[in-house]
Design a protein around this motif. Structure first.
Motif, PDB file in Angstrom:
ATOM      1  N   GLU A 197       0.882  -1.187  -0.140  1.00 63.39           N
ATOM      2  CA  GLU A 197      -0.022   0.013   0.196  1.00 63.39           C
ATOM      3  C   GLU A 197       0.878   1.070  -0.011  1.00 63.39           C
ATOM      4  O   GLU A 197       1.004   2.136   0.823  1.00 63.39           O
ATOM      5  N   ASP A 198       1.576   1.376  -0.871  1.00 69.55           N
ATOM      6  CA  ASP A 198       2.749   2.307  -1.104  1.00 69.55           C
ATOM      7  C   ASP A 198       2.847   3.073  -2.478  1.00 69.55           C
ATOM      8  O   ASP A 198       3.594   2.695  -3.463  1.00 69.55           O
ATOM      9  N   PRO A 199       1.769   4.065  -2.839  1.00 71.78           N
ATOM     10  CA  PRO A 199       1.700   4.416  -4.282  1.00 71.78           C
ATOM     11  C   PRO A 199       3.029   5.058  -4.631  1.00 71.78           C
ATOM     12  O   PRO A 199       3.343   5.087  -5.867  1.00 71.78           O
ATOM     13  N   ALA A 200       3.710   5.624  -3.834  1.00 69.22           N
ATOM     14  CA  ALA A 200       4.948   6.319  -4.295  1.00 69.22           C
ATOM     15  C   ALA A 200       6.133   5.460  -4.589  1.00 69.22           C
ATOM     16  O   ALA A 200       7.160   5.535  -5.301  1.00 69.22           O
ATOM     17  N   GLY A 201       6.098   4.255  -4.038  1.00 68.81           N
ATOM     18  CA  GLY A 201       6.967   3.114  -4.322  1.00 68.81           C
ATOM     19  C   GLY A 201       8.413   3.251  -3.578  1.00 68.81           C
ATOM     20  O   GLY A 201       9.161   2.688  -3.887  1.00 68.81           O
ATOM     21  N   ASP A 202       8.115   4.107  -2.255  1.00 76.82           N
ATOM     22  CA  ASP A 202       9.619   4.291  -1.876  1.00 76.82           C
ATOM     23  C   ASP A 202       9.806   3.676  -0.592  1.00 76.82           C
ATOM     24  O   ASP A 202      10.685   4.112   0.327  1.00 76.82           O
ATOM     25  N   ARG A 203       8.821   2.868  -0.240  1.00 73.94           N
ATOM     26  CA  ARG A 203       9.102   2.108   1.222  1.00 73.94           C
ATOM     27  C   ARG A 203       9.718   0.898   1.017  1.00 73.94           C
ATOM     28  O   ARG A 203       9.371  -0.022   0.291  1.00 73.94           O
ATOM     29  N   GLU A 204      10.654   0.810   1.788  1.00 75.54           N
ATOM     30  CA  GLU A 204      11.351  -0.643   1.919  1.00 75.54           C
ATOM     31  C   GLU A 204      11.202  -1.148   3.433  1.00 75.54           C
ATOM     32  O   GLU A 204      11.060  -0.568   4.400  1.00 75.54           O
ATOM     33  N   ARG A 205      11.228  -2.448   3.474  1.00 76.82           N
ATOM     34  CA  ARG A 205      11.212  -3.277   4.568  1.00 76.82           C
ATOM     35  C   ARG A 205      12.591  -3.121   5.349  1.00 76.82           C
ATOM     36  O   ARG A 205      13.662  -3.216   4.774  1.00 76.82           O
ATOM     37  N   ALA A 206      12.366  -2.919   6.470  1.00 75.81           N
ATOM     38  CA  ALA A 206      13.532  -2.782   7.498  1.00 75.81           C
ATOM     39  C   ALA A 206      13.331  -3.689   8.600  1.00 75.81           C
ATOM     40  O   ALA A 206      12.304  -3.924   9.023  1.00 75.81           O
ATOM     41  N   VAL A 207      14.574  -3.631   9.352  1.00 69.96           N
ATOM     42  CA  VAL A 207      14.284  -4.381  10.614  1.00 69.96           C
ATOM     43  C   VAL A 207      15.307  -3.678  11.748  1.00 69.96           C
ATOM     44  O   VAL A 207      16.281  -3.328  11.363  1.00 69.96           O
ATOM     45  N   LEU A 208      14.768  -3.446  12.843  1.00 74.05           N
ATOM     46  CA  LEU A 208      15.518  -2.852  13.852  1.00 74.05           C
ATOM     47  C   LEU A 208      15.797  -3.825  15.025  1.00 74.05           C
ATOM     48  O   LEU A 208      15.222  -4.404  15.462  1.00 74.05           O
ATOM     49  N   GLN A 209      17.092  -3.903  14.978  1.00 73.90           N
ATOM     50  CA  GLN A 209      17.942  -4.717  16.178  1.00 73.90           C
ATOM     51  C   GLN A 209      18.226  -3.986  17.183  1.00 73.90           C
ATOM     52  O   GLN A 209      19.238  -3.003  16.962  1.00 73.90           O
ATOM     53  N   PHE A 210      17.836  -4.231  18.490  1.00 70.65           N
ATOM     54  CA  PHE A 210      18.031  -3.288  19.500  1.00 70.65           C
ATOM     55  C   PHE A 210      18.470  -4.461  20.771  1.00 70.65           C
ATOM     56  O   PHE A 210      18.074  -5.241  21.284  1.00 70.65           O
ATOM     57  N   GLN A 211      19.982  -4.038  21.372  1.00 75.72           N
ATOM     58  CA  GLN A 211      20.171  -4.844  22.549  1.00 75.72           C
ATOM     59  C   GLN A 211      20.921  -3.519  23.577  1.00 75.72           C
ATOM     60  O   GLN A 211      21.761  -2.971  22.990  1.00 75.72           O
ATOM     61  N   LEU A 212      20.477  -3.810  24.637  1.00 79.17           N
ATOM     62  CA  LEU A 212      20.976  -2.849  25.560  1.00 79.17           C
ATOM     63  C   LEU A 212      21.597  -4.040  26.729  1.00 79.17           C
ATOM     64  O   LEU A 212      20.626  -4.332  27.599  1.00 79.17           O
ATOM     65  N   LEU A 213      22.636  -3.833  26.796  1.00 85.75           N
ATOM     66  CA  LEU A 213      23.293  -5.022  27.802  1.00 85.75           C
ATOM     67  C   LEU A 213      24.419  -4.479  28.514  1.00 85.75           C
ATOM     68  O   LEU A 213      24.984  -3.349  28.237  1.00 85.75           O
ATOM     69  N   PRO A 214      24.644  -5.003  29.677  1.00 86.24           N
ATOM     70  CA  PRO A 214      25.763  -4.606  30.533  1.00 86.24           C
ATOM     71  C   PRO A 214      27.136  -4.985  29.820  1.00 86.24           C
ATOM     72  O   PRO A 214      27.272  -5.739  29.078  1.00 86.24           O
ATOM     73  N   ASP A 215      28.144  -3.916  30.049  1.00 79.93           N
ATOM     74  CA  ASP A 215      29.383  -3.992  29.316  1.00 79.93           C
ATOM     75  C   ASP A 215      30.397  -4.844  30.435  1.00 79.93           C
ATOM     76  O   ASP A 215      30.891  -4.265  31.068  1.00 79.93           O
ATOM     77  N   GLU A 216      30.195  -6.149  30.335  1.00 82.79           N
ATOM     78  CA  GLU A 216      31.028  -6.920  31.192  1.00 82.79           C
ATOM     79  C   GLU A 216      32.399  -6.866  30.971  1.00 82.79           C
ATOM     80  O   GLU A 216      33.444  -7.107  31.808  1.00 82.79           O
ATOM     81  N   HIS A 217      33.140  -6.335  29.736  1.00 85.82           N
ATOM     82  CA  HIS A 217      34.502  -6.133  29.677  1.00 85.82           C
ATOM     83  C   HIS A 217      34.861  -4.792  30.021  1.00 85.82           C
ATOM     84  O   HIS A 217      36.145  -4.454  29.914  1.00 85.82           O
ATOM     85  N   GLY A 218      34.097  -3.691  30.332  1.00 86.40           N
ATOM     86  CA  GLY A 218      34.451  -2.473  30.490  1.00 86.40           C
ATOM     87  C   GLY A 218      34.932  -2.121  31.655  1.00 86.40           C
ATOM     88  O   GLY A 218      36.036  -1.323  31.966  1.00 86.40           O
ATOM     89  N   GLY A 219      34.384  -2.845  32.887  1.00 88.10           N
ATOM     90  CA  GLY A 219      34.900  -2.695  34.203  1.00 88.10           C
ATOM     91  C   GLY A 219      33.883  -1.535  34.937  1.00 88.10           C
ATOM     92  O   GLY A 219      33.932  -0.518  34.263  1.00 88.10           O
ATOM     93  N   ARG A 220      33.850  -1.404  36.220  1.00 88.10           N
ATOM     94  CA  ARG A 220      33.466  -0.311  36.768  1.00 88.10           C
ATOM     95  C   ARG A 220      34.390   0.924  36.707  1.00 88.10           C
ATOM     96  O   ARG A 220      35.584   0.814  36.892  1.00 88.10           O
ATOM     97  N   GLY A 221      33.867   2.155  36.388  1.00 91.03           N
ATOM     98  CA  GLY A 221      34.767   3.307  36.356  1.00 91.03           C
ATOM     99  C   GLY A 221      35.402   3.513  34.941  1.00 91.03           C
ATOM    100  O   GLY A 221      36.134   4.531  34.835  1.00 91.03           O
ATOM    101  N   SER A 222      35.400   2.548  34.160  1.00 88.55           N
ATOM    102  CA  SER A 222      35.844   2.513  32.716  1.00 88.55           C
ATOM    103  C   SER A 222      35.564   3.553  31.893  1.00 88.55           C
ATOM    104  O   SER A 222      34.428   3.857  31.965  1.00 88.55           O
ATOM    105  N   ARG A 223      36.399   4.204  31.023  1.00 92.83           N
ATOM    106  CA  ARG A 223      36.106   5.474  30.134  1.00 92.83           C
ATOM    107  C   ARG A 223      36.223   4.874  28.982  1.00 92.83           C
ATOM    108  O   ARG A 223      37.117   4.052  28.472  1.00 92.83           O
TER     109      ARG A 223
END
Length: 223
Positions: A197-223
């Protein structure tokens, strides 16, 4: 009316049981299988189909796909599309637009075996996400001059968050995503869906991948 629910409790404000199937450690076993996860994704993204057609797409027999579809059906994740079926082929469709997995549902924490199934489910989901990214990267060499015009991107940013801030961040991201999914509620993408349902023909299928995880390798206080 103001939503007074505590975001620490279940369900969170964004969860709509009419749109999302709820998956927890106690019922995740139905999904903790790569074939079933692939079938569910195909039905969600491309709309109703038969066991025979799905089997051809994933390289399995109709008997195998029929079995896995029945397991998904018993779990309430897919349902028979009686309006399309006949004596020869049963059509299947997703029972909900999407699914939500959570460890936070009261009384649904699961025992050791159920937590192992939950881990297996998350491993399969992570593998699917990884393969999506690699598939895109592998396609870059063939995109030529198109690359400079593409909006797609990969990125990683380090954050320093309290757990309250992490919850708020995730909630805001879900709310933002919903603004761009408003035309997809309740209908699968692909044939007969909003992509057509896209008369202009400019819509593309996309997928959003989202991960919000603890940084186990960063260490407390790392920058």
């Amino acid at each position: 009316m103001t939503d007074t629910r505590d975001e620490h409790s279940w369900p969170p404000p964004w969860f709509d049981p009419e749109r999302y199937a709820l998956v927890t450690p106690t019922n995740v076993q139905a999904l903790a299988h790569p074939v079933r996860m692939r079938l569910l994704r195909l039905l969600r993204e491309d709309g109703p189909s038969t066991a025979t057609a799905l089997g051809e797409r994933i390289g399995q027999s109709s008997g195998v796909t029929s079995y896995h579809l029945r397991v998904l059906g018993e779990a309430g994740l897919v349902e028979e599309d009686s309006g399309r079926g006949n004596r020869r082929d049963r059509w299947w469709r997703v029972a909900r637009e999407g699914l939500a997995f959570s460890f936070r549902v009261p009384g649904e924490a699961g025992d050791a075996d159920q937590l192992e199934a939950a881990e297996q489910y998350l491993r399969i989901a992570a593998q699917v996400s990884y393969e999506r990214v690699l598939g895109y990267v592998d396609s870059l060499a063939g995109r030529g001059e198109e690359l400079s015009r593409l909006p797609w991107q990969l990125g990683e940013m380090s954050l320093s968050l309290t757990r309250e801030e992490a919850r708020e961040f995730a909630h805001r991201l879900v709310a933002l995503t919903e603004e761009f999914r408003r035309d997809q509620r309740g209908i699968a993408r692909g044939p007969g869906g909003p992509d057509e349902e896209d008369p202009a023909g400019d819509r593309e299928r996309a997928v959003l991948q989202f991960q919000l995880l603890p940084d186990e390798h960063g260490g407390r206080g790392s920058r």
